[in-house]
Design an enzyme around this catalytic site. Sequence first.
Site, short mmCIF file in Angstrom:
data_model
loop_
_atom_site.label_atom_id
_atom_site.label_comp_id
_atom_site.label_asym_id
_atom_site.label_seq_id
_atom_site.Cartn_x
_atom_site.Cartn_y
_atom_site.Cartn_z
N GLU A 132 65.02 27.31 -126.34
CA GLU A 132 64.95 26.91 -127.75
C GLU A 132 66.21 26.14 -128.10
OE1 GLU A 132 62.58 27.18 -129.95
OE2 GLU A 132 61.19 28.61 -129.03
N ASP A 174 54.06 23.83 -125.76
CA ASP A 174 53.16 23.44 -126.84
C ASP A 174 53.97 22.95 -128.04
OD1 ASP A 174 54.10 26.10 -127.32
OD2 ASP A 174 52.54 26.37 -128.82
N GLU A 221 53.19 29.14 -127.95
CA GLU A 221 54.30 29.77 -128.67
C GLU A 221 54.24 29.45 -130.15
OE1 GLU A 221 58.35 30.26 -130.40
OE2 GLU A 221 57.08 28.47 -130.30
N GLU A 222 53.76 28.24 -130.48
CA GLU A 222 53.66 27.84 -131.88
C GLU A 222 52.45 28.45 -132.59
OE1 GLU A 222 56.01 26.48 -133.28
OE2 GLU A 222 57.08 25.11 -131.94
N HIS A 277 59.72 20.74 -136.13
CA HIS A 277 58.51 20.60 -136.97
C HIS A 277 58.60 19.48 -138.00
CE1 HIS A 277 57.32 25.13 -136.22
NE2 HIS A 277 57.79 24.52 -135.12
N HIS A 335 58.74 26.85 -123.95
CA HIS A 335 57.34 26.60 -124.31
C HIS A 335 57.07 25.11 -124.35
CE1 HIS A 335 57.68 25.48 -128.67
NE2 HIS A 335 58.75 26.25 -128.65
N ASP A 341 61.74 20.85 -129.96
CA ASP A 341 61.04 22.14 -130.01
C ASP A 341 59.72 22.08 -129.24
OD1 ASP A 341 60.35 24.73 -130.77
OD2 ASP A 341 59.64 24.12 -132.75
#
Length: 377
Positions: free
Chosen positions: A160, A80, A136-137, A340, A78, A103
């Site tokens: 991931e 995003d 995805e987030e 994050h 992903h 991430d």
Amino acid sequence: MTSDATPPHSALTPAQQEARDLLIETVRIPSLSGEESAAAQFLTEWMTAHGFTAHVDEAGNAVGERGSGPYTVALLGHIDTVPGDIPVRVDESGVLHGRGSVDAKGPFCAFVAAVAALPPQTLAQARFVCIGATEEEAPSSKGARHAMHTLSPDAVLIGEPSGWAGLTLGYKGRLVAKLRVTKDNFHTAGEGTSAADDLTEAWFRIRAWAAGVGAYRPGIFDQVQATVQDLGASGDGLTQSAWASVGLRLPPSLPPYAAEDAVYDAVDELTTDITFTGHESAVRHPKDNALTRALRTAIRAQGGTPTFKVKTGTSDMNVVAELWPVPTLAYGPGDSSLDHTPEERLDLAEYDRAVLVLTDALTRLAQTAAATASASS
């Protein structure tokens, strides 16, 4: 993260430098969930320039394909990110700082760089489809949900962070319960309970239920984790309200709809309105198949010790598992504990090594598929 020193600039091969430039530029491009178009455009242009047939699909995914063989490998990452502006830089130790470096732009760029490096024989044995997915987030998982209806792969890699020597077999499930209590106002000197009292009691009961699920199991992957994500109360003099969002991380033994029933039972006689969102079933894939063997062999060839993992979060693996019931792993460079966070960063030496592992593993996987097809014909 790996402790290996990053090779000096002059020691990098042209392909390694190109792979690093791909990652750094992708991280430089902001791509919050729902705002991935610039990153998707850059990635499709890079893939086109490196031998892929590439396009941006209807969901905004950056899709690139190489190879013509009958065996199809989907490499789903992903592009995003969550919010948070981290100035993009490569420090003196060769570590890339920036939102999305771990991430999960790092893992997806490793996929793309590895497929770009595959030799002609491998491309004749298999077809490799890289999908840089959107949202995805976000709860929608828009990109993965679109991709799963457009492709029928024989093997799946999910981008991931697992660490370059790590292989992630599964992720817990998820459910979010939104609770609300609304009551007539009353004097606090009188009898009765407030909306906040009832809401708090509902949370205590949900937490007690969660603590009892899988309590006899030694690992957290087989237990329910419950956390309060949002909490508040208000009143206007006539009525009072209290609300909360409770996040539940679910083990494989507990599907989301069974968890819904358990939450309803736990708060049965309380005057609580409940709605549920974010339904994702847990998934755990087998550890011995052609895909895992190829990755394990490739990791050992780079001097590593393969380590199998399961994660307490969710990923697009949860989303695609139902329609893609094939050998699946999540793999990518980086330390997932930095996801994050304000400290998100990726050691470029680890990224280099992950690209080498993937290139080797995909070559081995294609060879195995071709040999199996030949033996059965």
